[in-house]
Write an enzyme that holds these catalytic residues in place. Structure first.
Site, PDB file in Angstrom:
ATOM      1  N   CYS A  86       0.825  -1.211   0.000  1.00 47.64           N
ATOM      2  CA  CYS A  86       0.000   0.000   0.000  1.00 47.64           C
ATOM      3  C   CYS A  86       0.864   1.269   0.000  1.00 47.64           C
ATOM      4  O   CYS A  86       1.432   1.614  -1.015  1.00 47.64           O
ATOM      5  CB  CYS A  86      -0.971  -0.029   1.183  1.00 47.64           C
ATOM      6  SG  CYS A  86      -2.400   1.070   0.993  1.00 47.64           S
ATOM      7  N   HIS A 112      -3.887  -5.267   0.097  1.00 46.62           N
ATOM      8  CA  HIS A 112      -3.555  -5.814   1.416  1.00 46.62           C
ATOM      9  C   HIS A 112      -3.590  -7.342   1.419  1.00 46.62           C
ATOM     10  O   HIS A 112      -4.644  -7.942   1.655  1.00 46.62           O
ATOM     11  CB  HIS A 112      -4.532  -5.271   2.464  1.00 46.62           C
ATOM     12  CG  HIS A 112      -4.366  -3.812   2.726  1.00 46.62           C
ATOM     13  ND1 HIS A 112      -3.712  -3.320   3.845  1.00 46.62           N
ATOM     14  CD2 HIS A 112      -4.727  -2.729   2.010  1.00 46.62           C
ATOM     15  CE1 HIS A 112      -3.704  -2.002   3.796  1.00 46.62           C
ATOM     16  NE2 HIS A 112      -4.316  -1.614   2.695  1.00 46.62           N
ATOM     17  N   GLU A 115      -2.443  -9.304   3.633  1.00 47.36           N
ATOM     18  CA  GLU A 115      -2.657  -9.870   4.977  1.00 47.36           C
ATOM     19  C   GLU A 115      -4.144 -10.054   5.264  1.00 47.36           C
ATOM     20  O   GLU A 115      -4.545 -10.962   5.973  1.00 47.36           O
ATOM     21  CB  GLU A 115      -2.009  -8.993   6.049  1.00 47.36           C
ATOM     22  CG  GLU A 115      -2.784  -7.756   6.443  1.00 47.36           C
ATOM     23  CD  GLU A 115      -2.805  -6.675   5.383  1.00 47.36           C
ATOM     24  OE1 GLU A 115      -3.671  -5.790   5.459  1.00 47.36           O
ATOM     25  OE2 GLU A 115      -1.957  -6.712   4.461  1.00 47.36           O
TER      26      GLU A 115
END
Length: 394
Positions: free
Chosen positions: A273, A363, A365
């Protein structure tokens, strides 16, 4: 986590608070009236919308939403309440929260209190009962803009409220990462046998990110946003990571300079990001503000290195300006766009071809899911391992 067999719990119906009028005022003068949700008062930020149907707790505690008022496009929010396990950071970071139909009673075996109660406890001013579809369409057409939410004693004449909104700072040019990052270094130990050490620069890092690396045998040293190259190399890292975070990447001159030192040394690098935007700048590309950004957990992205299309989690209002149709020459060798958003062709990833470095705009994760992009952490481990073998053999 698995629910206990044959048991469910339902929180008792919370005492209904008196319905307090509230109003949302956009900087172009458009107004929406509803009821207070969460804390009562006033708040200001950039109005953005999130298209996720779940994962609101992870959204609210994502530091990348600092100084933003989040509009949820899903009509009902709060069904699963709030727990103490799913926070992505130490607090709620959104400046304000906008929902259409808040759940009256949270119902989930992990729920410990209602979303409304948590917002109020943390002082987050929100509004409910408005037409969030109309608001979202307005933001898509006009772009993200400044907004204010007012309730209780902060209500006033429309002209006065609009004047307050216009005095709020804009997101473009905002330098915010140091406001959300850790001030002291800390270590997330590897889970199981330790394989590598990574220095992670916290620009607004989410808790799941070092956890994903720890699952792969990485000891993660999380450093403040203002960490220097000396701070990074003092932990003897096998790799370097730059996290997500809020604000305008055009303000991140310090982090860009530090990353250039990392690239010069040839240390494996991975950015997410804000980290992707910093890599873009370090390579000589520009960044720009998107009209209304990408926020949600249902964004289609193609990994151009494999052709695979992934459903991914996003939260970004800025993007890297790099050519999609060619390999670019940079001060650190050749680089190319590795991932692209299939909705609008926005650059979603970069890959260096002569330096061990890559990044993605979204993202991987994704604590609330989806998990299509989790392989990127494996790719980082493989890059570290390959670089380590090459160094050992030289």
């Amino acid at each position: 986590m698995t629910a206990p067999a044959l048991t469910t719990t339902r929180q008792p119906r919370a005492a209904r608070r008196e319905r307090v009028p509230a109003v949302l005022v956009l900087e172009d003068g458009r107004t929406f009236r509803g009821q207070a949700y969460g804390a009562i008062g006033e708040t200001f930020g950039e109005a953005v919308f999130n298209t996720g149907m779940s994962g609101y707790q992870e959204t609210l505690t994502d530091p990348s939403y600092h100084r933003q008022v989040v509009v949820m496009t899903a009509p009902q929010i709060g069904n699963t309440g709030w727990n103490d396990e799913d926070d992505e950071s130490k607090q709620i970071w959104v400046a304000g929260y906008v929902v259409r139909d808040p759940a009256r009673v949270p119902s989930n075996w992990r729920s410990q209190r209602s979303l409304d109660e948590e917002l109020a406890a943390q002082g987050v001013v929100g509004i409910s009962g408005i037409d969030t579809r109309a608001l979202t369409r307005h933001l898509r057409e006009r772009g993200a803009m400044r907004v204010g939410i007012f309730s209780g004693p902060e209500l006033a004449e429309p002209a006065e409220l609009l004047s307050r909104v216009l005095q709020a700072p804009e997101m473009k040019g905002a330098d915010l990462c140091a406001e959300v990052a850790t001030t002291e270094p800390y270590v997330v130990p590897a889970i199981g046998a330790k394989r590598f050490t990574v220095a992670a620069v916290d620009l607004g890092i989410k808790a799941m990110t070092p956890h994903r690396m720890a699952e792969r045998g990485i000891e993660v040293h999380v450093l403040p946003a203002n960490a220097t190259a000396e701070d990074i190399y003092s932990v003897n890292p096998d790799g370097v990571f730059f996290s997500n975070g809020p604000g305008d990447p055009a303000t991140a001159d310090h982090q860009v300079a530090v990353l250039r030192e990392v690239l010069e040394r040839g240390t494996p690098f991975f950015g997410i990001c804000f980290g992707n935007q910093i890599l873009g700048r370090a390579l000589g590309f520009g960044t720009y503000k998107l009209k209304y950004g990408h926020r949600g957990i249902n964004q289609p992205v193609q990994d151009r290195t494999t052709g695979k299309v992934e459903v991914t989690a996003h939260n970004h209002g800025f993007a890297v300006q790099a050519p999609l149709d060619k390999v670019s020459d940079t001060p650190f060798g050749r680089a190319e766009v590795s991932h692209v958003c299939l909705n609008d062709d926005v650059v979603e990833g970069l890959q260096c071809l002569d330096t061990p470095a890559f990044s993605v705009q979204y993202h991987p994760e994704a604590a609330a899911g989806p998990h299509d992009a989790a392989y990127l952490f494996d790719r980082f481990v493989e890059l570290i391992a390959a670089t380590t073998r090459t160094t050992a053999g030289s």
